[in-house]
Design a protein around this motif. Structure first.
Motif, short mmCIF file in Angstrom:
data_model
loop_
_atom_site.label_atom_id
_atom_site.label_comp_id
_atom_site.label_asym_id
_atom_site.label_seq_id
_atom_site.Cartn_x
_atom_site.Cartn_y
_atom_site.Cartn_z
N LYS A 89 -8.93 -9.75 7.96
CA LYS A 89 -9.51 -10.75 7.34
C LYS A 89 -10.43 -10.73 6.12
O LYS A 89 -10.32 -12.23 5.42
CB LYS A 89 -10.02 -12.16 9.09
N VAL A 90 -11.46 -10.05 6.03
CA VAL A 90 -12.93 -10.09 5.40
C VAL A 90 -11.80 -10.18 3.97
O VAL A 90 -12.93 -10.60 2.37
CB VAL A 90 -13.61 -9.78 6.04
N ASN A 91 -11.26 -9.91 3.46
CA ASN A 91 -10.69 -9.27 2.32
C ASN A 91 -10.23 -10.54 1.81
O ASN A 91 -10.18 -11.14 0.47
CB ASN A 91 -9.51 -7.96 2.33
N ASN A 92 -9.83 -11.75 2.49
CA ASN A 92 -9.19 -13.22 2.19
C ASN A 92 -10.33 -13.55 2.46
O ASN A 92 -10.41 -14.81 0.78
CB ASN A 92 -7.83 -13.31 3.29
N THR A 93 -11.24 -13.13 2.99
CA THR A 93 -12.88 -14.88 2.87
C THR A 93 -13.47 -14.20 1.69
O THR A 93 -13.98 -15.52 1.30
CB THR A 93 -13.48 -14.58 4.42
N ILE A 94 -13.84 -13.42 1.27
CA ILE A 94 -14.38 -12.89 0.29
C ILE A 94 -13.70 -13.67 -1.01
O ILE A 94 -14.66 -13.86 -1.82
CB ILE A 94 -14.88 -11.12 0.21
N GLY A 95 -12.30 -13.26 -1.20
CA GLY A 95 -12.19 -13.42 -1.85
C GLY A 95 -12.09 -15.15 -2.63
O GLY A 95 -11.95 -16.09 -3.31
N GLN A 96 -11.36 -16.06 -1.07
CA GLN A 96 -11.43 -17.60 -1.28
C GLN A 96 -12.79 -17.89 -1.42
O GLN A 96 -13.02 -19.41 -1.89
CB GLN A 96 -10.45 -18.35 -0.19
N ILE A 97 -13.73 -17.26 -0.81
CA ILE A 97 -15.07 -17.95 -1.02
C ILE A 97 -15.36 -17.92 -2.84
O ILE A 97 -16.59 -19.19 -2.83
CB ILE A 97 -15.76 -17.16 0.19
N LEU A 98 -15.23 -17.03 -3.34
CA LEU A 98 -15.20 -16.74 -4.67
C LEU A 98 -14.22 -18.30 -5.82
O LEU A 98 -14.86 -18.93 -6.06
CB LEU A 98 -14.91 -16.20 -5.38
N VAL A 99 -13.04 -18.00 -4.67
CA VAL A 99 -12.49 -19.42 -5.39
C VAL A 99 -13.39 -20.76 -5.68
O VAL A 99 -13.08 -21.62 -6.52
CB VAL A 99 -10.93 -19.28 -4.83
N ALA A 100 -13.61 -21.19 -3.67
CA ALA A 100 -14.46 -21.93 -3.57
C ALA A 100 -15.57 -22.56 -5.02
O ALA A 100 -14.95 -23.40 -5.16
CB ALA A 100 -14.78 -22.38 -1.99
N LYS A 101 -16.36 -21.12 -4.69
CA LYS A 101 -17.42 -21.64 -6.03
C LYS A 101 -17.28 -22.02 -6.96
O LYS A 101 -17.07 -22.62 -7.90
CB LYS A 101 -18.18 -20.24 -5.93
N HIS A 102 -15.59 -21.60 -7.49
CA HIS A 102 -15.55 -21.66 -9.11
C HIS A 102 -15.05 -22.96 -9.13
O HIS A 102 -14.82 -23.89 -10.56
CB HIS A 102 -14.33 -20.59 -9.49
N LEU A 103 -14.34 -23.68 -8.17
CA LEU A 103 -13.93 -25.83 -7.85
C LEU A 103 -15.27 -25.70 -7.86
O LEU A 103 -14.93 -27.01 -8.18
CB LEU A 103 -12.89 -25.08 -6.55
N GLY A 104 -16.48 -25.60 -7.25
CA GLY A 104 -17.34 -25.95 -7.90
C GLY A 104 -17.70 -26.74 -5.78
O GLY A 104 -18.88 -27.89 -5.84
N LYS A 105 -17.16 -26.15 -4.94
CA LYS A 105 -17.11 -27.06 -3.69
C LYS A 105 -18.60 -26.12 -2.82
O LYS A 105 -18.78 -25.19 -3.46
CB LYS A 105 -16.34 -26.43 -2.78
N THR A 106 -18.74 -26.90 -2.12
CA THR A 106 -20.23 -26.56 -1.10
C THR A 106 -20.34 -26.11 -0.12
O THR A 106 -20.92 -25.87 0.79
CB THR A 106 -21.18 -27.38 -1.65
N LYS A 107 -19.15 -26.88 0.52
CA LYS A 107 -18.99 -27.03 2.04
C LYS A 107 -17.40 -26.40 2.11
O LYS A 107 -16.17 -26.52 1.92
CB LYS A 107 -18.47 -28.10 2.29
N ILE A 108 -17.45 -25.16 3.39
CA ILE A 108 -16.68 -24.59 3.23
C ILE A 108 -15.93 -25.31 5.19
O ILE A 108 -16.47 -25.55 5.95
CB ILE A 108 -16.43 -23.16 3.37
#
Ligand SMILES: *Cc1c(COP(=O)(O)O)cnc(C)c1O
Length: 392
Positions: A89-108
């Motif tokens: 599962k961590v393969n996905n969460t690592i990837g998506q947290i980086l996507v969220a950062k690229h989109l400028g999001k601060t809350k997950i």
């Protein structure tokens, strides 16, 4: 590229984005940006770096000699159980947290059933110093106390979903409701489910599994392609990752294993491809277990990670086109497979992964047949279940 989704996220008739109008801007923002982000050099560098140094990839491809001997085939285990946090599962969460950062999001925000995706999400939020809110059914909070404790220790806020059956689907409803009210948040989905582009994005992030498999098989057997790949299916993310780079290679047999619970027709099962019909769940058109009124039927499996009432749209398509063969294993068969792997290879698998192992006796295997089983996670979290059933 038969098994890649269309621009609108369709695999054949399955997929798409069936979302309330208020969520449209959020999903559209992600849809417009995810491919550019995933393919950018900055993302790739950080993603690969974290997978190597934080997660511990590449995960080994292990030739299980005694298991091979027992079943008369050449069986490799792809060791996702050795990843940080104990599963794929961590393969996905690592990837998506980086996507969220690229989109400028601060809350997950995230939803979780058994808590495994919640833990994987809380982990990467701690790593990236982002606020984390996890929705979880009240019943599941009681059943999965250790994972709730982990999430809290990692700094996440766990919000109980108190409606309906107080399980995963209710947590999903709460997460979506919250997302509508707080559009600045990033919704981190844990499997190849949800509205487009989530199924495609998660599949691409888990595809590292089959990317490594190709290189490892080439090195160990001289050939990139095995004869058969076996993976368990809840929502379908570890299977999607293990199949991904082989989808178009039709000489590679793909086997997806669902949880039959107490038996496919017992009324206590999660074998979606056998019991499901076409419908919409979690924003996507797929096959799901539903009653005559189209209401979701509560699934059952001894393994918390497999009791999901649907499968992702890619898997619905793999089933419909027969590109993948769908098999299933009962609680009992999975337990026995777990005890067996532990005894003969010294590896305690997750109960989910044990379902993939459990179809070995039902397969018509040949000695030189190269079979890769995706060992999606480790069994530490299931120890209590294993011990209780051992004493029976
Ligand atoms: C969550 C989980 C699964 C099921 O999820 P998929 O999206 O179908 O992969 C399988 N194995 C383990 C160890 C899990 O934690």
């Amino acid at each position: 590229m038969k098994f890649q989704p269309t621009k609108e996220g369709y695999y054949g008739q399955f997929g798409g984005a069936f979302i309330p109008e208020l969520l449209y801007p959020n999903v559209k923002e992600l849809e417009d940006n995810y491919l550019d982000i995933l393919e950018s050099e900055a993302f790739q560098k950080e993603y690969k770096d974290l997978l190597q140094h934080y997660v511990g990839r590449p995960s080994p491809l292990y030739l299980a000699k005694r298991l091979s001997e027992k079943y008369g085939a050449t069986i490799y285990l792809k060791r996702e159980d050795l990843n940080h946090t104990g599963a794929h599962k961590v393969n996905n969460t690592i990837g998506q947290i980086l996507v969220a950062k690229h989109l400028g999001k601060t809350k997950i925000i995230a939803e979780t059933g058994a808590g495994q995706h919640g833990v994987a999400t809380a982990t990467v939020c701690a790593l990236m110093d982002l606020e984390c809110v996890v929705f979880m059914g009240e019943t599941d909070i009681k059943r999965q106390a250790p994972n709730v404790a982990r999430m809290k220790m990692l700094g996440a806020k766990v919000v109980p979903a108190t409606s309906g059956s107080k399980t995963l689907k209710d947590a999903t409803n709460e997460a979506i409701r919250y997302w509508i009210q707080n559009p600045e948040t990033y919704y981190l989905i844990g499997s190849v489910v949800g509205p487009h582009p989530y199924p495609d994005m998660v599949a691409r992030l888990q595809a590292v599994i089959s990317e490594e498999m190709k290189a490892q098989l080439k090195m160990q057997t001289g050939k990139e392609n095995p004869d058969t790949i076996v993976a368990c299916v809840g929502g379908g993310s570890n299977a999607a990752g293990a199949f991904y780079h082989y989808l178009e290679d039709e000489d590679v047999e793909l086997i997806a294993v669902e949880a039959a619970g107490l038996g496919v027709n017992s009324g206590e099962s999660a074998a979606t491809s056998q019991l499901g019909e076409v419908g919409v769940i979690h924003g996507s058109k797929t096959i799901l277990m539903q009653d005559e009124y189209g209401q979701i039927v509560e699934p059952y499996s001894i393994s918390a990670g497999l009791d999901y009432p649907g499968v992702g749209p890619l898997h619905a398509y793999l089933h419909e086109t027969k590109r993948a063969k769908f098999m299933n294993a009962t609680d009992k068969e999975a337990l026995n497979a777990a005890y067996e792997l532990t005894k003969i290879e010294g590896i305690i698998p997750a109960l989910e992964s044990a379902h993939a192992l459990a179809v070995l006796p039902k397969m018509d295997l040949k000695k030189d047949q190269v079979v890769v089983i995706n060992l999606s996670g480790r069994g530490d979290k299931d120890l209590e279940t294993y011990i209780n059933h051992l004493e029976e």
